[in-house]
Enzyme design. Structure first.
Site, short mmCIF file in Angstrom:
data_model
loop_
_atom_site.label_atom_id
_atom_site.label_comp_id
_atom_site.label_asym_id
_atom_site.label_seq_id
_atom_site.Cartn_x
_atom_site.Cartn_y
_atom_site.Cartn_z
N CYS A 383 0.84 -1.20 0.00
CA CYS A 383 0.00 0.00 0.00
C CYS A 383 0.87 1.25 0.00
O CYS A 383 1.40 1.62 -1.04
CB CYS A 383 -0.97 -0.06 1.18
SG CYS A 383 -2.40 0.99 0.93
N HIS A 509 -3.44 -4.93 0.50
CA HIS A 509 -2.72 -5.50 1.64
C HIS A 509 -2.76 -7.02 1.58
O HIS A 509 -3.64 -7.65 2.16
CB HIS A 509 -3.37 -5.03 2.95
CG HIS A 509 -3.16 -3.59 3.23
ND1 HIS A 509 -2.07 -3.12 3.94
CD2 HIS A 509 -3.89 -2.50 2.89
CE1 HIS A 509 -2.14 -1.80 4.02
NE2 HIS A 509 -3.24 -1.40 3.40
N GLU A 511 -1.10 -9.09 3.10
CA GLU A 511 -0.85 -9.73 4.40
C GLU A 511 -2.12 -10.26 5.06
O GLU A 511 -2.07 -11.21 5.85
CB GLU A 511 -0.11 -8.78 5.35
CG GLU A 511 -0.88 -7.54 5.82
CD GLU A 511 -0.71 -6.33 4.92
OE1 GLU A 511 -0.45 -6.50 3.71
OE2 GLU A 511 -0.87 -5.19 5.40
N1 GLN Z 1 -1.82 6.67 3.21
C1 GLN Z 1 -1.95 5.95 1.99
C2 GLN Z 1 -3.33 6.09 1.38
O1 GLN Z 1 -4.25 6.46 2.05
C3 GLN Z 1 -1.60 4.49 2.18
C4 GLN Z 1 -2.57 3.75 3.03
C5 GLN Z 1 -2.05 2.43 3.52
O2 GLN Z 1 -0.85 2.17 3.49
N2 GLN Z 1 -2.93 1.60 4.03
O3 GLN Z 1 -3.54 5.81 0.23
#
Ligand code: GLN
Length: 537
Positions: A383, A509, A511
């Site tokens: 992300c 994600h 994970e």
């Molecule tokens: N802050 C970034 C966004 O909002 C990444 C979010 C994250 O890593 N879950 O897109």
């Protein structure tokens, strides 16, 4: 058959593994052929943990339907190998929001709204939803916090009421406590357990089973003492010594006879015999000596490893599957900015930059991505970790020095990461990100497609920002491969650097979907590349 409920309460202190215990108990029952579901009740007033700092709360675990939930749901999903939904986690905040909305609508016209019965009814309704939605025969419900907390009182009261409403034979109370060790005399103490059981009794709940957690072996006399003072059967006092690996907990509970005991007490009959071979193999693998592969986890909440719970577990699953040990180096990204911790980063054979929000430590993570790209160190960006990998690329390959995400610099000339159009008008912070499962089409022949060995995958998301499509072509011309794209072609889901052993970033994600017996392909990809670099595979 009526639904059976097992309630897990905590005594003495929190963080003794109530979630893992509930998850492991769920597995014991699933292994006996029952359809189980799990639910966590969180007594805090936030509507969900989505708006809480990971320092306060640890990781936010995201479900298929986009619910932002407590990290214990990660334990449930990993141990029991199920996919949970929104009904599996609720908070005091949600309960009150619902009751107050009803009051405003006039649903209770004329009534005085009170904790009993209105709040407790809403709690019971939400517990009841789990069986309705999932068709589970047994619902395991974990109550957050410890007995005696002001916040959890209405929850306890609701459980007490449920016992009569659904029938005593359908309800079982498991109390998870902690036995402190007194170094001076070298003994374990049961008194705090006795007090927490007394506190539970004072609200009308008598525990049926006590799981006594401890860092030291619990002898039989201590078990007798707990049984006597807490008024539970001796068979129902289960000592649980801290294990080197969480995945041993189901095996220990099984050895202690918890599975058979629970179904006997609930008046059930197992439809199959548990098969513990895969779990035993897993634990044997964990315990056997293996070559270590150092993975640098560059984050900003590294002081609290719970903030990266699923990332840590996914690394472990992947490492085990290829017969190595993931030796995680926790590196604070802000340290890299100050020239510190570089030795640890350079000693690692793989780098992982996990998700995150806000500008603190961002530059350090970009430096880590730059280092991994230039030195050809295997890298997995999750992300935010993908977004920063793109920012490094824009700055140091394309030469756009000020390239950034508009999350960190609104006035950058080169917003390679920008707010998604749908996000622009949103002002509320809670529950408004792009959340949950979305499909991603993989580009044939890419590192990602090879790792997955699939054409399309579904992965869980939690973000507001995205790769800015205005830069797609230029990135591609210069060696970035957008190997995963949303089916409508609009959103970059995976990017990877060409001519690199493994440099992959995901907007989602991965994970959250890794399982002990089914490690996530991208984590396996990272571990394989890192093990190769370390010269151990
Ligand atoms: N802050 C970034 C966004 O909002 C990444 C979010 C994250 O890593 N879950 O897109």
């Amino acid at each position: 058959m009526s639904t059976k409920y097992i309630f897990f309460t905590g005594g003495v202190v929190s963080s003794v593994g109530k979630g893992v215990t509930a998850a492991a108990a769920g597995l014991l029952l699933k292994e006996r052929g029952f359809k189980v579901a799990v639910q966590k009740l969180d007594p805090y007033i936030n509507v969900d943990p989505g708006t809480m700092s990971p320092y306060q709360h640890g990781e936010v675990f995201v479900l298929d339907d986009g619910a932002e939930t407590d990290l214990d749901l990660g334990h449930y999903e990993r141990f029991i190998d199920i996919r949970l939904s929104r009904v599996s986690n609720f908070t005091t905040g949600q309960v009150y929001a619902e009751v107050i909305a009803k009051e405003r609508r006039g649903d209770y016209l004329g009534g005085t709204i009170q904790v009993i019965p209105h709040i407790t009814n809403e709690i019971k309704r939400r517990i009841g939803l789990v069986a309705k939605e999932t068709g589970a025969e047994i619902v395991l419900v974990e109550i957050g916090g410890t007995v005696g907390d002001i916040e959890s009182q209405p929850f306890m009261e609701a459980l007490r009421q449920m016992r009569n409403e659904v029938g005593r034979e359908n309800v079982y109370f498991v109390h998870v406590t902690w036995l402190p060790y007194i170094g001076a005399t070298g003994e374990l103490k049961t008194k705090p357990t006795q007090h927490s059981v007394a506190a539970l009794r004072s609200i009308g709940i008598s525990p049926n089973m006590i799981i006594a957690r401890s860092d030291h072996p619990v002898n039989d006399d201590l078990g007798d003492k707990i049984a006597l003072f807490c008024d539970v059967e001796k068979r129902a006092v289960i000592p649980m010594v801290t294990t080197p690996t969480l995945y041993e907990v189901p095996l220990l509970l099984e050895q202690a006879g918890v599975g058979d005991f629970l179904i006997e007490k609930l008046g059930l009959k197992a439809t199959r015999k548990p098969d513990w071979k895969p779990w035993q193999r897993l634990v044997d693998k964990v315990k056997s000596p293996k070559p270590a592969v150092k993975i640098a986890l560059v984050g900003k909440y590294v002081e609290l490893q719970d903030a990266y719970m699923s990332v840590r577990e996914a690394l472990r699953h992947a490492a085990l599957s290829i017969g190595v040990e993931a030796d995680i180096q926790w590196i604070h990204s802000a340290d890299l900015e100050k020239g510190k911790s570089w030795d640890a980063l350079k000693a690692a054979d793989g780098v992982i930059v996990p998700g995150g929000f806000g500008s603190r430590g961002i530059e350090g993570k970009i430096l880590a991505a730059k280092y991994a790209r230039e030195e050809k160190v295997p890298y997995l960006g999750l992300c935010l970790g993908m977004q920063l990998m793109c920012i490094d690329f824009a700055r140091n390959v394309l030469g756009y020095e000020d390239a950034n995400s508009t999350e960190f610099d609104r006035s950058t000339e080169h917003p390679v990461i920008d707010l998604m159009i749908e996000q622009r008008a949103i002002t509320d912070m809670g529950g408004t990100m792009r959340l949950g499962l979305y499909p991603c089409v993989l580009q044939k022949g890419s590192v990602a497609a090879k790792a997955y060995a699939e054409k399309q995958v579904d992965e869980r998301h939690r973000h507001r920002f995205e790769f800015n499509n205005a830069y797609r072509e230029e990135f591609e011309r210069n060696g970035m491969v957008f190997s995963g794209i949303s089916p409508d072609g609009k959103l970059v889901e995976i990017s990877e650097v060409a001519d690199h052993p493994f440099m992959v970033g995901t907007q989602f994600h991965p994970e959250f979907l890794s399982r002990p017996h089914r490690p996530h392909p991208l984590f396996v990809g990272l571990m394989k590349a890192a093990a190769k670099r370390a010269g151990v595979k």
